[in-house]
Motif scaffolding. Structure first.
Motif, PDB file in Angstrom:
ATOM      1  N   LEU A   1       3.167   5.985  -2.686  1.00  0.00           N
ATOM      2  CA  LEU A   1       4.314   6.778  -3.119  1.00  0.00           C
ATOM      3  C   LEU A   1       4.290   6.995  -4.633  1.00  0.00           C
ATOM      4  O   LEU A   1       4.604   8.067  -5.136  1.00  0.00           O
ATOM      5  N   GLU A   2       3.872   5.942  -5.317  1.00  0.00           N
ATOM      6  CA  GLU A   2       3.735   6.012  -6.774  1.00  0.00           C
ATOM      7  C   GLU A   2       2.737   7.125  -7.158  1.00  0.00           C
ATOM      8  O   GLU A   2       3.013   7.972  -8.002  1.00  0.00           O
ATOM      9  N   LYS A   3       1.587   7.098  -6.481  1.00  0.00           N
ATOM     10  CA  LYS A   3       0.564   8.128  -6.738  1.00  0.00           C
ATOM     11  C   LYS A   3       1.081   9.504  -6.341  1.00  0.00           C
ATOM     12  O   LYS A   3       0.835  10.493  -7.024  1.00  0.00           O
TER      13      LYS A   3
ATOM     14  N   ALA B   1      -5.504   3.032   5.046  1.00  0.00           N
ATOM     15  CA  ALA B   1      -5.639   3.763   3.777  1.00  0.00           C
ATOM     16  C   ALA B   1      -6.857   3.309   2.971  1.00  0.00           C
ATOM     17  O   ALA B   1      -6.846   3.329   1.744  1.00  0.00           O
ATOM     18  N   LYS B   2      -7.911   2.906   3.662  1.00  0.00           N
ATOM     19  CA  LYS B   2      -9.104   2.445   2.968  1.00  0.00           C
ATOM     20  C   LYS B   2     -10.189   3.528   2.890  1.00  0.00           C
ATOM     21  O   LYS B   2     -11.193   3.351   2.225  1.00  0.00           O
ATOM     22  N   THR B   3     -10.001   4.628   3.590  1.00  0.00           N
ATOM     23  CA  THR B   3     -10.976   5.716   3.422  1.00  0.00           C
ATOM     24  C   THR B   3     -10.645   6.473   2.147  1.00  0.00           C
ATOM     25  O   THR B   3      -9.602   6.264   1.534  1.00  0.00           O
TER      26      THR B   3
ATOM     27  N   THR C   1       0.693   8.334   4.084  1.00  0.00           N
ATOM     28  CA  THR C   1       0.550   6.888   3.894  1.00  0.00           C
ATOM     29  C   THR C   1       1.901   6.252   3.558  1.00  0.00           C
ATOM     30  O   THR C   1       2.245   5.173   4.046  1.00  0.00           O
ATOM     31  N   SER C   2       2.701   6.956   2.774  1.00  0.00           N
ATOM     32  CA  SER C   2       4.002   6.411   2.395  1.00  0.00           C
ATOM     33  C   SER C   2       4.951   6.308   3.588  1.00  0.00           C
ATOM     34  O   SER C   2       5.663   5.325   3.738  1.00  0.00           O
TER      35      SER C   2
ATOM     36  N   VAL D   1       0.850  -1.213   0.000  1.00  0.00           N
ATOM     37  CA  VAL D   1       0.000   0.000   0.000  1.00  0.00           C
ATOM     38  C   VAL D   1       0.875   1.250   0.000  1.00  0.00           C
ATOM     39  O   VAL D   1       0.624   2.218  -0.712  1.00  0.00           O
ATOM     40  N   ARG D   2       1.919   1.212   0.801  1.00  0.00           N
ATOM     41  CA  ARG D   2       2.822   2.371   0.880  1.00  0.00           C
ATOM     42  C   ARG D   2       3.476   2.656  -0.467  1.00  0.00           C
ATOM     43  O   ARG D   2       3.571   3.805  -0.892  1.00  0.00           O
TER      44      ARG D   2
END
Lengths: 485, 251
Positions: free
Chosen positions: A57-59, A156-158, A171-172, A52-53
């Motif tokens: 980071l990609e985003k 990070a689901k919201t 998040t990262s 997820v992290r």
């Protein structure tokens, strides 16, 4: 001016530097930083969390740094915050746990359990605590180790962490914060108090990450405080995700009392299941730049979302309340009430966005923002905004900006109430509407007291507290003690 | 003399409203000022009370031997002058009880007295409430918020009773009152009326003066007192109307 970060591996800190002013430098450097400290950041992660992290980071690398050109940021200027250097720690500093262990925030008569974080790191003796009624509380990092499934299911689901620049950054990188799990059918009488203290000798940048899960038919009252001990610069990028299962309730209080050199970006994301209730109240008493970004996703019928706020700003302080309420299901109610008093050169933003989707019939949504500007140089940009696609709804919005009513002031003075006291009485009466929404009586009394102190220009700290929050700029002569009336 | 106004000139935004007014009030007297709309009646009341924005360009207001010009509204209140408002202001969030207690204690502080205890204050509150037949619930409500016209004016008289002033100026207290409320308000004033205080009633109509009998009646026209007399002057004015004054002045 845009900035970029450099890393000093040995000391494990991060600096914001203004030598380079290309956004690409900033991103490249942040991504490098992530790469270089991957092991430390991922230390407690499960594979899924790490994944997820990486995606975040990609985003993040494809998103844009918010500037005044972005609609959502056009009235909140981060350039000053971003032009400073900050330390970033990938590990808790040893010397700082002392203050966390000795610090006690005692609100008279309040039945609460207090947990302290210093500079974003937990200072608890034990890892995760299970209370008598089954509530589990502890640090986010410990929760990842002990309850990986629960964390994976919710982290990070919201809605917001997917889109927002600073949420993605959090998040990262985020390593610590609080974790609260309330099992089904627990109606807790105790309030849980989380105190975030910033105590730094140098400028610091911190990213707390908090996760709250409330089980079916359960209730939680949570008090979330941000305070600073000294007058150093700090930049907090905090993300809190709160999940409410069926028939659950949260009473959530945010109390913000930071120095004038601090920036707090405070993201709160609620996810509501059927018949759940939110009452959120943010009391912002001091802070250099505060942005409360509150998102509510209503995913079930019969929900109520009450989002209230009070802000009292002076000097050059800036407060921004951004609220987004997404009515995805029918038969729900949302209610926003934000009131502010601005003095000196203070500035504020209110942006309330309510989205009522096509199928969300029988929605009721109300928005209200009222402001008092005490000087010609104080400023508010307010934008209540309803976006409605359903046809059977009841919605209203409104905003007012005014000064203290001169007729009312003369009326009070003609009865022998001196000018300062009359002004204070009118300001307090204005603020009381929000304070009265606080349903925990001892907390209400304490906040009431702090608001009065703030309006009188005194430090809004409690007696015998080590915290030394905002510095009042001017003395206000105030003789009667309204609390004794 | 309790109040002595000499050659008073008052301007608002550089426009002269009061143009050389003289008025003397002794202890124990009730004076009524009558006159058509826009002749300066409320301006006079505001100027005596020290309302910001009312500029006294000439003359003086001597009260208990002191010139009170330049004093703040609160200081004038502490000296014992009370203004009953024509349009009492609504103040949401401030309860009448809190407001009066704050006011009363500032008065006491000025007199060098200790603040009233909770029970002393409450017994005084209850005693004065009876005077104007105010319902108990009313004092817990925000000041004037959502009050009817009659309730607002009763509340003014109630506040007057609580603060026990030496000079009370009642600005159009009778406007917007039904006959029952008028009787209650008048009864309040008549009860408080004594040899150690004085009243200045500002009114457009004679009606109020049927209930509160004045010692003197003055006619205010174009910023000056143009005629003074006893209570019969009010009756005369009621019969003849204000045009009579205008005609007499032209002659």
């Amino acid at each position: 001016m845009l900035n970029y970060y450099i890393v000093d591996m040995e000391k494990k800190f991060l600096k914001l530097n203004d030598k380079f002013n290309k956004q690409t430098s900033l991103f490249n450097d942040l991504i490098n930083l992530f790469e270089e400290n991957k092991n430390q950041i991922f230390k407690n992660d499960t594979k899924k969390i790490s994944e997820v992290r990486k995606q975040a980071l990609e985003k993040f690398s494809k998103s844009e740094l918010p500037t005044l050109k972005h609609e959502k940021w056009r009235d909140t200027d981060l350039s000053k915050t971003l032009s400073k250097n900050y330390k970033y720690y990938f590990d808790a500093e040893e010397n700082n746990s002392e203050i966390g262990k000795t610090f006690k925030c005692v609100v008279p008569q309040l039945d609460s359990l207090s947990f302290t974080f210093v500079n974003g790191w937990n200072t608890f003796e034990s890892e995760l605590i299970t209370l008598e009624d089954g509530i589990i509380i502890g640090s986010f990092s410990d929760a990842m180790k002990k309850f990986p499934e629960i964390v994976e299911q919710h982290f990070a689901k919201t809605f917001q962490p997917e889109k927002d620049f600073f949420s993605l950054l959090n998040t990262s990188y985020a390593q610590d914060g609080f974790f609260i799990y309330v099992p089904d059918n627990v109606n807790s009488q105790k309030s849980i108090q989380i105190v975030n203290i910033i105590n730094n000798d140098e400028n610091i940048f911190l990213q707390p990450r908090n996760l709250v899960i409330i089980g079916k038919n359960s209730k939680l009252s949570l008090i979330h405080c941000h305070d600073s001990v000294n007058q150093k610069n700090s930049f907090t990028n905090s993300v809190t995700e709160i999940f409410l299962n069926e028939n659950s309730n949260i009473d959530y209080y945010k109390l913000q009392n930071l120095n004038n050199q601090s920036t707090l970006l405070n993201h709160t994301n609620f996810y509501q299941n059927t018949n759940s209730n939110i009452s959120s109240n943010s009391i912002s008493l001091n802070g250099g730049l505060i942005r409360n970004e509150t998102c509510v996703e209503i995913e079930g019928e019969g929900c109520a979302a009450n989002v209230y706020g009070l802000f009292l700003m002076d000097d050059k302080q800036h407060i921004d309340n951004h609220i987004f309420i997404d009515h995805k299901k029918s038969n729900c109610v949302s209610n926003e009430l934000f009131k502010g008093i601005l003095d000196d050169n203070a500035s504020a933003v209110f942006n309330g966005h309510v989205l009522v989707r096509q199928d969300s019939q029988k929605t009721e949504a109300f928005q209200s923002n009222k402001n008092i500007l005490l000087t010609d140089t104080a400023k508010i940009n307010t934008k209540p905004f309803l976006e409605i696609y359903a046809d059977d709804v009841k919605c209203s919005h409104g905003a007012t900006v005014g000064q203290l009513d001169n007729e009312a002031l003369f009326y009070l003075r003609s009865r022998g109430i001196s000018e300062n006291n009359a002004r204070m009485l009118l300001m307090y009466a204005f603020a009381a509407e929000v304070i009265n929404k606080i349903s925990i009586e001892p907390l209400k009394n304490r906040i009431d007291d702090m608001v009065k102190k703030r309006l009188r220009g005194e430090l809004s700290v409690c007696d015998q507290c080590v915290l030394h929050c905002g510095t009042p700029e001017k003395e206000i002569d105030f003789e009667i003690d309204l609390s004794k009336i | 003399m309790l109040l002595n106004i000499k050659n008073l000139h008052v301007s608002i935004n550089n426009k002269e409203i009061i143009k050389g007014l003289n008025l003397g009030i002794n202890y124990g007297e009730v004076h009524a000022i009558m006159g058509p709309n826009g002749t300066g009646k409320s301006t006079l009341a505001a100027a005596i009370s020290g309302k910001p924005g009312y500029e006294v360009t000439k003359g003086e207001i001597v009260y208990k031997g002191i010139n009170i010009l330049g004093m703040s509204p609160e200081e004038i209140s502490w000296e014992g002058i009370f203004l009953g408002f024509q349009y009492p202001v609504e103040i949401p969030g401030v309860s009448i009880t809190n407001f009066l207690r704050a006011a009363l204690n500032e008065h006491r502080e000025h007199q060098g007295l200790k603040p009233l205890t909770g029970s002393e204050f409450l017994s005084k509150l209850n005693e004065k409430k009876k005077l104007v037949e105010i319902q108990s619930k009313l004092t817990n409500r925000s000041v004037n918020e959502g009050f009817s016209g009659g309730e607002k004016k009763k509340n003014e008289i109630f506040q007057m009773a609580m603060l026990d002033p030496t000079l009370s100026i009642l600005d159009e207290t009778d406007s917007g009152l039904d006959i029952d409320a008028l009787r209650i308000v008048a009864n309040g004033v008549n009860t408080l009326r004594s040899e150690v205080n004085a009243f200045l009633l500002i009114t457009h109509y004679q009606r109020l003066l049927d209930y509160i009998i004045p010692d003197f009646v003055h006619v205010l026209y174009d910023g000056k007192i143009v005629k003074s007399g006893g209570k019969e002057l009010a009756l005369f004015l009621e019969k003849k109307g204000y045009n009579w004054i205008k005609e007499e002045l032209i002659d």
